[in-house]
Design a protein around this motif. Structure first.
Motif, PDB file in Angstrom:
ATOM      1  N   GLY A 122      39.986  37.405  55.638  1.00 14.70           N
ATOM      2  CA  GLY A 122      38.716  37.821  56.221  1.00 14.70           C
ATOM      3  C   GLY A 122      38.188  39.126  55.692  1.00 14.70           C
ATOM      4  O   GLY A 122      37.197  39.653  56.209  1.00 14.70           O
ATOM      5  N   GLY A 123      38.839  39.673  54.667  1.00 15.66           N
ATOM      6  CA  GLY A 123      38.380  40.931  54.088  1.00 15.66           C
ATOM      7  C   GLY A 123      38.953  42.144  54.785  1.00 15.66           C
ATOM      8  O   GLY A 123      39.572  42.057  55.850  1.00 15.66           O
ATOM      9  N   VAL A 124      38.752  43.298  54.194  1.00 17.46           N
ATOM     10  CA  VAL A 124      39.307  44.555  54.684  1.00 17.46           C
ATOM     11  C   VAL A 124      38.380  45.178  55.723  1.00 17.46           C
ATOM     12  O   VAL A 124      37.170  45.280  55.517  1.00 17.46           O
ATOM     13  N   ASP A 125      38.962  45.614  56.838  1.00 21.10           N
ATOM     14  CA  ASP A 125      38.185  46.309  57.869  1.00 21.10           C
ATOM     15  C   ASP A 125      37.994  47.783  57.529  1.00 21.10           C
ATOM     16  O   ASP A 125      36.898  48.320  57.683  1.00 21.10           O
ATOM     17  N   LEU A 126      39.069  48.436  57.092  1.00 18.54           N
ATOM     18  CA  LEU A 126      39.012  49.856  56.734  1.00 18.54           C
ATOM     19  C   LEU A 126      39.788  50.048  55.438  1.00 18.54           C
ATOM     20  O   LEU A 126      40.992  49.776  55.392  1.00 18.54           O
ATOM     21  N   GLN A 127      39.111  50.493  54.393  1.00 11.07           N
ATOM     22  CA  GLN A 127      39.738  50.671  53.089  1.00 11.07           C
ATOM     23  C   GLN A 127      39.925  52.150  52.786  1.00 11.07           C
ATOM     24  O   GLN A 127      38.965  52.905  52.685  1.00 11.07           O
ATOM     25  N   LEU A 128      41.179  52.571  52.651  1.00 10.10           N
ATOM     26  CA  LEU A 128      41.471  53.926  52.218  1.00 10.10           C
ATOM     27  C   LEU A 128      41.308  54.012  50.702  1.00 10.10           C
ATOM     28  O   LEU A 128      41.700  53.099  49.968  1.00 10.10           O
ATOM     29  N   LEU A 129      40.752  55.132  50.243  1.00  9.74           N
ATOM     30  CA  LEU A 129      40.502  55.333  48.824  1.00  9.74           C
ATOM     31  C   LEU A 129      40.825  56.769  48.422  1.00  9.74           C
ATOM     32  O   LEU A 129      40.693  57.695  49.225  1.00  9.74           O
ATOM     33  N   GLY A 130      41.231  56.925  47.165  1.00  5.67           N
ATOM     34  CA  GLY A 130      41.254  58.225  46.526  1.00  5.67           C
ATOM     35  C   GLY A 130      40.278  58.164  45.362  1.00  5.67           C
ATOM     36  O   GLY A 130      39.679  57.121  45.088  1.00  5.67           O
ATOM     37  N   ILE A 131      40.112  59.266  44.663  1.00  3.47           N
ATOM     38  CA  ILE A 131      39.211  59.292  43.513  1.00  3.47           C
ATOM     39  C   ILE A 131      39.935  59.953  42.350  1.00  3.47           C
ATOM     40  O   ILE A 131      40.600  60.986  42.520  1.00  3.47           O
ATOM     41  N   GLY A 132      39.844  59.357  41.177  1.00  5.49           N
ATOM     42  CA  GLY A 132      40.481  59.917  39.998  1.00  5.49           C
ATOM     43  C   GLY A 132      39.627  61.003  39.351  1.00  5.49           C
ATOM     44  O   GLY A 132      38.427  61.124  39.621  1.00  5.49           O
TER      45      GLY A 132
END
Length: 250
Positions: A122-132
């Protein structure tokens, strides 16, 4: 774009605030889907979350990426990192934690299988991300299509050098990975970007205020309807004068 920017003094503040977003998500829906990021920026969030009295056994989780070519069980693999830093400390069900299979005989098929599994959840509810440093999200290097899906990607020398600290030498850093695409990431309901360190201030400003395009993959944040950025003061230093436009919603 609906964007909220929170500036915190240090890693502890970033961890506490980031963990609070996950706590709200899980208390609302115990079997929510959480997108996991690796690297140094999200570690304070996972460690702060471990101190919360939450039952996370029903939480479903999907990793952003994985190296291609490392043997199964390698300590440098993101599967091993997630097991050490997330699955075991937080009491997640290992069967509910999905990481792309970078040791598969056919990495391209493994990427497609991961994308299908993510869609079936059903897809991601909350996506954690970093940035390069070069603006990559997950392992989407500059030049990645903005509508890309989970796929095999060649790592840039910049990224390989940045990750060499986790390997005995840069020669042992894999040249390829499986990564969620920018289009895959954009399908998440809520993106939570975690940024630490003054060396990220320039690329953070470019991602949030510069032109949207393949030269800076993180610029796709501007195309998403719900983005939250938690940054330490050093990383947010390039955003001075923009705070009023990026205040959290009341």
């Amino acid at each position: 774009m609906s964007l909220a920017l929170y500036t915190v003094p240090d890693a502890a503040g970033l961890g506490a605030l980031g963990a609070s977003f996950i706590e709200v998500l899980v208390r609302d829906r115990a079997d929510a889907v959480l997108g996991l990021a690796t690297g140094s920026s999200p570690l304070p969030v996972y460690r702060a979350l471990a101190e919360h009295e939450l039952d996370l056994s029903r939480l479903r989780a999907f990793a952003l990426d994985e190296y291609v070519g490392l043997p199964a069980g390698s300590n440098q693999s993101y599967a091993a990192v997630i097991d050490r830093e997330v699955t075991r400390p937080l009491g997640l069900d290992p069967d509910c934690v999905a990481v792309p299979d970078g040791s598969a005989e056919d990495p391209a098929e493994a990427a497609e299988a991961f994308e299908r599994r993510l869609e079936s959840a059903g897809g991601v509810d909350l996506q954690l991300l970093g940035i390069g440093h070069n603006g990559h999200l997950a392992f989407n290097e500059p030049g990645s299509p903005l509508d890309s899906r989970t796929r095999v990607q060649r790592l840039s020398e910049t990224t390989r050098r940045a990750n060499a600290r986790f390997f005995p030498s840069i020669g042992e850093v894999p040249q390829f990975c499986i990564t969620q695409g920018l289009g895959t990431i954009r399908r998440a309901k809520h993106l939570l970007l975690l940024v630490r360190g003054g060396e990220k201030s320039g690329i953070l400003k470019r991602a949030l205020t510069g032109p949207v395009g393949v030269d800076c993959p993180a610029s796709i944040l501007q195309l998403h309807p719900r983005v939250t950025v938690i940054s330490d003061e050093a990383a947010a230093s390039g955003l001075q004068g923009l705070e009023e436009a990026l205040l959290p919603p009341v």
